[in-house]
Design an enzyme around this catalytic site. Structure first.
Site, PDB file in Angstrom:
ATOM      1  N   GLY A   1       0.812  -1.218   0.000  1.00  0.00           N
ATOM      2  CA  GLY A   1       0.000   0.000   0.000  1.00  0.00           C
ATOM      3  C   GLY A   1       0.847   1.272   0.000  1.00  0.00           C
ATOM      4  N   GLU A  19       2.666  -8.365  -1.803  1.00  0.00           N
ATOM      5  CA  GLU A  19       1.404  -8.968  -1.365  1.00  0.00           C
ATOM      6  C   GLU A  19       1.300 -10.462  -1.633  1.00  0.00           C
ATOM      7  OE1 GLU A  19       1.671  -6.029  -2.796  1.00  0.00           O
ATOM      8  OE2 GLU A  19       0.264  -4.593  -1.926  1.00  0.00           O
TER       9      GLU A  19
END
Ligand code: DAK
Length: 261
Positions: free
Chosen positions: A112, A135
């Site tokens: 993020g 991720e």
């Protein structure tokens, strides 16, 4: 400016500096911080004294080390979807605010964090910065726009390599592939970002604003539609005082004095 728990804010000479401040978690984005970013960008959007925005991370080590993994750990599918949608909407708000936004990436920009930097208009990195979308090591894909903005910035092949491997890259490699605009020594990062902000502020504000809108709009549509959009905003700028001033100043061989009108 209202009060914030996880963000610091200061304004210097028309530049608004937003610092993500969660030092215990390397500035990872929890839901509270995403909500605060949402509120902060609403406030910045309506504050005429702020012309350019810089986003950076607190401390020396990290810009933003991703979404907060401890908060996501036990999310259900529905909660995950809602969390992704919330952050995507906030990042789109940052991407489309009609003021230039510069990410001053001082350290880790992972998950993020990399996605937040990519939602900004321009990225300046410290030599110590590290970028990545790790991720897949956590069992998820990026969820804050990473699969889309990374491919648009660095191309499909390089984006897929970073997304599939989860590898971290350093600032030099990020520069080489076009993920960042500039790399500076760590102690020069803020000054470099601020100098760029000031240079942008010296240009005609409405012209800068429509450049941002035209690039953003144009990348979402076919070339013909993008070119048509450009013609509209180009024409509109002839209704501004700054167009008259810019061209008159050129003819009179003097520096223009822009008013943003
Ligand atoms: N979340 C929560 N805490 C974090 C964190 C994170 N992302 N990153 C670091 N921390 C915390 C650590 O747990 C540690 O806390 P304490 O143990 O001291 O309590 C503290 O920050 C310092 O970290 P380290 O001790 O690990 O520091 P190191 O120097 O050893 O390592 C590191 C630094 C950045 C390499 C390492 O912390 C790390 O690998 N962090 C995680 C990086 C990461 O995987 N980031 C991506 C996060 S996932 C979606 C929505 C969102 C997303 C995807 C999908 N949908 C809803 C669809 C986005 C996901 C992500 O961003």
């Amino acid at each position: 400016m209202s009060t914030y728990e996880n963000l610091l804010f200061r304004s210097e000479d028309g530049v608004g500096i937003v610092t993500i401040h969660r030092p215990k978690a390397l500035n990872a984005l929890n839901a509270a911080t995403i909500h605060e970013l949402d509120r902060m960008f609403d406030e910045l959007g309506s504050d005429d004294s702020i012309k350019v925005i810089i986003i950076t991370g607190s401390g020396e080590k990290s810009f933003v080390a991703g979404a907060d993994i401890t908060e996501m750990q036990h999310m259900s599918a529905v909660e995950g979807r809602n969390w992704g949608k919330l952050a995507q909407a906030v990042f789109s708000k940052i991407e489309n605010i009609p003021k230039p936004v510069i990410a001053a990436v001082n350290g880790y920009a992972l998950g993020g964090g990399c996605e937040l930097a990519m939602a900004c208009d321009i990225r300046i990195a410290s030599e110590k910065a590290k970028f990545g979308q790790p991720e897949v090591s956590l069992g998820i894909p990026p969820g804050f726009g990473g699969t889309q903005r990374l491919a648009r910035l660095v191309g499909k092949g390089r984006a897929k390599e970073l997304l599939f491997t989860g590898d971290m890259i350093d600032a030099a490699e990020a520069y080489r592939i076009g993920l960042v605009n500039k790399v500076t020594a760590p102690d020069e990062l803020f000054n470099t970002a601020k100098a760029m902000a000031q240079k942008i502020m010296s240009r005609a504000p409405i012209a800068v604003q429509v450049c941002k809108a035209a690039v953003n709009e144009g990348l979402d549509v076919d070339l013909k539609s993008g070119i048509a959009y450009e013609a509209e905003v180009f024409g509109l700028c002839f209704a501004t005082r700054d167009q008259k001033e810019g061209m008159t100043a050129f003819v009179e061989k003097r520096a223009p004095i822009f008013t943003g009108k």
